[in-house]
Design a protein around this motif. Structure first.
Motif, PDB file in Angstrom:
ATOM      1  N   VAL A 123      -2.335  73.626  10.739  1.00 55.34           N
ATOM      2  CA  VAL A 123      -1.142  73.001  11.311  1.00 55.34           C
ATOM      3  C   VAL A 123      -1.353  72.726  12.796  1.00 55.34           C
ATOM      4  CG1 VAL A 123       1.285  73.377  11.895  1.00 55.34           C
ATOM      5  CG2 VAL A 123       0.447  73.991   9.623  1.00 55.34           C
ATOM      6  N   SER A 124      -1.926  73.703  13.473  1.00 54.73           N
ATOM      7  CA  SER A 124      -2.151  73.551  14.909  1.00 54.73           C
ATOM      8  C   SER A 124      -3.064  72.367  15.197  1.00 54.73           C
ATOM      9  CB  SER A 124      -2.749  74.852  15.460  1.00 54.73           C
ATOM     10  OG  SER A 124      -3.067  74.699  16.821  1.00 54.73           O
ATOM     11  N   ALA A 125      -4.074  72.168  14.327  1.00 59.25           N
ATOM     12  CA  ALA A 125      -5.018  71.059  14.535  1.00 59.25           C
ATOM     13  C   ALA A 125      -4.356  69.698  14.372  1.00 59.25           C
ATOM     14  CB  ALA A 125      -6.192  71.202  13.571  1.00 59.25           C
ATOM     15  N   VAL A 126      -3.384  69.597  13.454  1.00 59.33           N
ATOM     16  CA  VAL A 126      -2.773  68.283  13.229  1.00 59.33           C
ATOM     17  C   VAL A 126      -1.468  68.088  13.980  1.00 59.33           C
ATOM     18  CG1 VAL A 126      -3.822  67.938  10.970  1.00 59.33           C
ATOM     19  CG2 VAL A 126      -1.608  69.079  11.140  1.00 59.33           C
ATOM     20  N   ALA A 127      -0.773  69.172  14.316  1.00 62.36           N
ATOM     21  CA  ALA A 127       0.568  68.990  14.868  1.00 62.36           C
ATOM     22  C   ALA A 127       0.808  69.746  16.177  1.00 62.36           C
ATOM     23  CB  ALA A 127       1.597  69.414  13.816  1.00 62.36           C
ATOM     24  N   GLY A 128      -0.201  70.482  16.627  1.00 62.22           N
ATOM     25  CA  GLY A 128      -0.036  71.167  17.906  1.00 62.22           C
ATOM     26  C   GLY A 128       0.486  72.585  17.764  1.00 62.22           C
ATOM     27  N   ALA A 129       0.384  73.314  18.890  1.00 62.46           N
ATOM     28  CA  ALA A 129       0.667  74.752  18.892  1.00 62.46           C
ATOM     29  C   ALA A 129       2.134  75.057  18.599  1.00 62.46           C
ATOM     30  CB  ALA A 129       0.265  75.348  20.234  1.00 62.46           C
ATOM     31  N   GLU A 130       3.030  74.181  19.078  1.00 59.10           N
ATOM     32  CA  GLU A 130       4.452  74.493  18.941  1.00 59.10           C
ATOM     33  C   GLU A 130       4.863  74.486  17.466  1.00 59.10           C
ATOM     34  OE1 GLU A 130       8.383  72.501  20.798  1.00 59.10           O
ATOM     35  OE2 GLU A 130       6.599  72.503  22.112  1.00 59.10           O
ATOM     36  N   GLY A 155       1.701  76.789   1.592  1.00 58.26           N
ATOM     37  CA  GLY A 155       1.266  76.488   2.946  1.00 58.26           C
ATOM     38  C   GLY A 155       0.791  75.052   3.098  1.00 58.26           C
ATOM     39  N   THR A 156       0.275  74.468   2.007  1.00 57.40           N
ATOM     40  CA  THR A 156      -0.183  73.076   2.095  1.00 57.40           C
ATOM     41  C   THR A 156       1.012  72.136   2.290  1.00 57.40           C
ATOM     42  OG1 THR A 156      -0.084  72.774  -0.291  1.00 57.40           O
ATOM     43  CG2 THR A 156      -2.195  73.507   0.623  1.00 57.40           C
ATOM     44  N   ARG A 157       2.255  72.607   2.010  1.00 54.79           N
ATOM     45  CA  ARG A 157       3.443  71.762   2.184  1.00 54.79           C
ATOM     46  C   ARG A 157       4.283  72.215   3.370  1.00 54.79           C
ATOM     47  NH1 ARG A 157       3.556  68.785  -2.495  1.00 54.79           N
ATOM     48  NH2 ARG A 157       4.631  67.325  -1.138  1.00 54.79           N
ATOM     49  N   ILE A 158       3.733  73.070   4.219  1.00 54.97           N
ATOM     50  CA  ILE A 158       4.555  73.699   5.257  1.00 54.97           C
ATOM     51  C   ILE A 158       5.152  72.674   6.228  1.00 54.97           C
ATOM     52  CG2 ILE A 158       2.586  74.169   6.799  1.00 54.97           C
ATOM     53  CD1 ILE A 158       5.500  76.550   6.355  1.00 54.97           C
ATOM     54  N   LEU A 159       4.428  71.584   6.479  1.00 57.34           N
ATOM     55  CA  LEU A 159       4.938  70.594   7.440  1.00 57.34           C
ATOM     56  C   LEU A 159       6.219  69.925   6.950  1.00 57.34           C
ATOM     57  CD1 LEU A 159       1.890  68.799   9.060  1.00 57.34           C
ATOM     58  CD2 LEU A 159       3.394  70.520  10.033  1.00 57.34           C
ATOM     59  N   ASP A 160       6.377  69.851   5.619  1.00 54.00           N
ATOM     60  CA  ASP A 160       7.624  69.314   5.077  1.00 54.00           C
ATOM     61  C   ASP A 160       8.809  70.087   5.641  1.00 54.00           C
ATOM     62  OD1 ASP A 160       6.372  67.428   3.597  1.00 54.00           O
ATOM     63  OD2 ASP A 160       6.311  68.629   1.750  1.00 54.00           O
ATOM     64  N   HIS A 161       8.588  71.332   5.958  1.00 59.04           N
ATOM     65  CA  HIS A 161       9.675  72.186   6.431  1.00 59.04           C
ATOM     66  C   HIS A 161       9.774  72.229   7.955  1.00 59.04           C
ATOM     67  CE1 HIS A 161      10.308  73.900   2.380  1.00 59.04           C
ATOM     68  NE2 HIS A 161       9.033  73.591   2.263  1.00 59.04           N
ATOM     69  N   VAL A 162       8.620  72.226   8.621  1.00 58.49           N
ATOM     70  CA  VAL A 162       8.683  72.422  10.070  1.00 58.49           C
ATOM     71  C   VAL A 162       8.473  71.143  10.876  1.00 58.49           C
ATOM     72  CG1 VAL A 162       8.071  74.862   9.995  1.00 58.49           C
ATOM     73  CG2 VAL A 162       6.254  73.148  10.148  1.00 58.49           C
ATOM     74  N   ALA A 163       7.878  70.105  10.264  1.00 65.23           N
ATOM     75  CA  ALA A 163       7.701  68.826  10.971  1.00 65.23           C
ATOM     76  C   ALA A 163       7.617  67.702   9.949  1.00 65.23           C
ATOM     77  CB  ALA A 163       6.445  68.855  11.839  1.00 65.23           C
TER      78      ALA A 163
END
Ligand SMILES: [Zn+2]
Ligand SMILES: [Zn+2]
Length: 416
Positions: A123-130, A155-163
């Motif tokens: 996640v950090s690599a694609v969307a940054g530390a925040e 975890g592979t879908r985590i961005l759906d939730h946080v970004a």
């Protein structure tokens, strides 16, 4: 810190002495929960120590080539476990502190922490530390409900939730990273056990896993109603069948200038036509029964010793059932000839009905196709095999199975 740990060790020792049978069911479950939580907390302490050992270069200063190698000897760990330990300690150090805190608090297990650390890195690599920070928060919460495998999948879908805005592009990146991890972690360990046995363990990447399943699953199906092997034994035998097939192709790379083969050395008494006990070139001793069974198979080369232990090759060329003879055998039997077996010729060895060591000739009339399982079965049980009046093989069951001993035939490969 060392005093606290010593005290903790003492307290745990008193728990080991306490009787679990005396606990009520409620307390039993509560004790199990606490033990598990303590184990994770202790793992967090151990990881912090490993990280410090690694950071200070303790291992290298003491002459080891790496921290993992040093840990392996110091704690007598598996090499892959030692590497994973050092790796996790380093990644924990580089991810948001919430993961460490959750582990130290006993809220997540080590395996869950590993998943969270891996996912946070992606996640950090694609969307940054925040965003990675946010992801860690969600994953730690999910870890209260899901085991490591489910957690990794989610975890592979985590961005759906946080970004959500980044999710689509990132899903692809996460999957690619997951694939790269699978490729990195692929390994097979073969370790020697007593008695010439090997212990096989490892992790296959997705492609290899699909390949293995495609080959092993059909081969490890029960070979008929008489098949008493458990699934684990059938998978074992299937793996052996695959190796046998690979040996038979003659296309394996040479090893030490010789074509790949199994060499069995055995004593041979020409007068009594008896094969003695044998040995593989690894030094492993074999019973005469196993020697006879191995000697049936064309892909295995028996080196027979004469009276003075001088090599005495008893007509090897004639003994090997190969070429036109094997083709004729395939035409006649169509596959494993044992009653009820459906294995095709490719998985079969040619069994000498009268063993060559007993003076049996290598001819169509003295051979029968048998799959690996039934070949073993025929050598080790009281089934007898012979050719019937029409030149086709028939199997005489042992008396305990059929007192009348009426011969049976394979009706799968041949119509009667
Ligand atoms: Zn045989
Ligand atoms: Zn069979």
């Amino acid at each position: 810190m060392i005093d606290e740990l010593a005290r903790a060790e003492g307290v745990v020792a008193t728990c080991t002495e306490a009787a679990a049978w005396a606990l009520s069911e409620h307390d039993l479950i509560a004790a199990l929960d606490v033990t598990h939580r303590l184990q994770q907390r202790l793992a967090a302490v151990r990881l912090a120590l490993v990280r410090e050992v690694d950071g200070r270069g303790v291992a290298v200063a003491r002459g080891a080539s790496s921290t993992a190698v040093w840990l392996r000897h110091r704690l007598r760990l598996d090499m892959s476990d030692a590497r994973r330990l050092v790796g996790l300690a380093a990644s924990l150090d580089a991810t948001p502190p919430a993961v460490r805190d959750a582990l130290a608090g006993g809220a997540v297990s080590v395996e869950q922490a590993r998943v969270i650390v891996d996912t946070a890195a992606t996640v950090s690599a694609v969307a940054g530390a925040e965003v990675a920070d946010k992801a860690v928060g969600v994953l730690v919460e999910w870890a209260g409900q899901f085991d490591p495998i489910l957690l990794r999948r989610m975890g592979t879908r985590i961005l759906d939730h946080v970004a959500p805005d980044l999710a689509d592009a990132a899903t692809a990146a996460a999957l690619a990273a997951e694939e790269a991890r699978a490729a990195r972690d692929r390994h097979v360990t073969i370790s020697e056990r007593a008695g010439g046995r090997l212990r096989l363990s490892g992790t296959l990447d997705a492609e290899a896993a699909a390949l293995l399943r495609a080959v092993i699953d059909p081969l490890s199906a029960p070979s008929g109603p008489d098949d008493a092997r458990c699934p684990g034994q059938r998978r074992h035998d299937a793996l052996v069948d695959v190796c046998r097939l690979a040996l038979r192709t003659g296309e394996l790379p040479e090893s030490g200038g010789e074509p790949a083969q199994i060499v069995v050395t055995t004593g041979y008494d020409g007068l009594t036509r008896q094969l003695g006990a044998g040995a593989l070139d690894t030094g492993l001793r074999l019973t005469p029964d196993t020697v006879r069974q191995l000697a049936c198979d064309a892909a295995i080369l028996p080196a027979v010793l004469g009276g003075a232990s001088r090599p005495l090759d008893v007509g090897r060329q004639r003994r090997l059932i190969a070429g036109p003879l094997r083709r004729a055998l395939v035409l006649r039997d169509g596959g494993c000839a044992f009653p009820g077996c459906d294995r095709p010729p490719r998985w079969c060895a040619a069994h000498h009905i009268r063993h060559w060591a007993d003076g049996g000739p290598t001819t169509l009339d003295n051979a029968v196709l048998l799959c690996g399982h039934h070949h073993r079965h025929v050598h080790q049980s009281d089934w007898a095999v012979r050719l019937g009046g029409d030149g086709h093989p028939e199997f005489v069951p042992p008396a305990w199975l059929d007192p009348a001993r009426v011969p049976r035939r394979n009706h799968y490969h041949r119509r009667t």
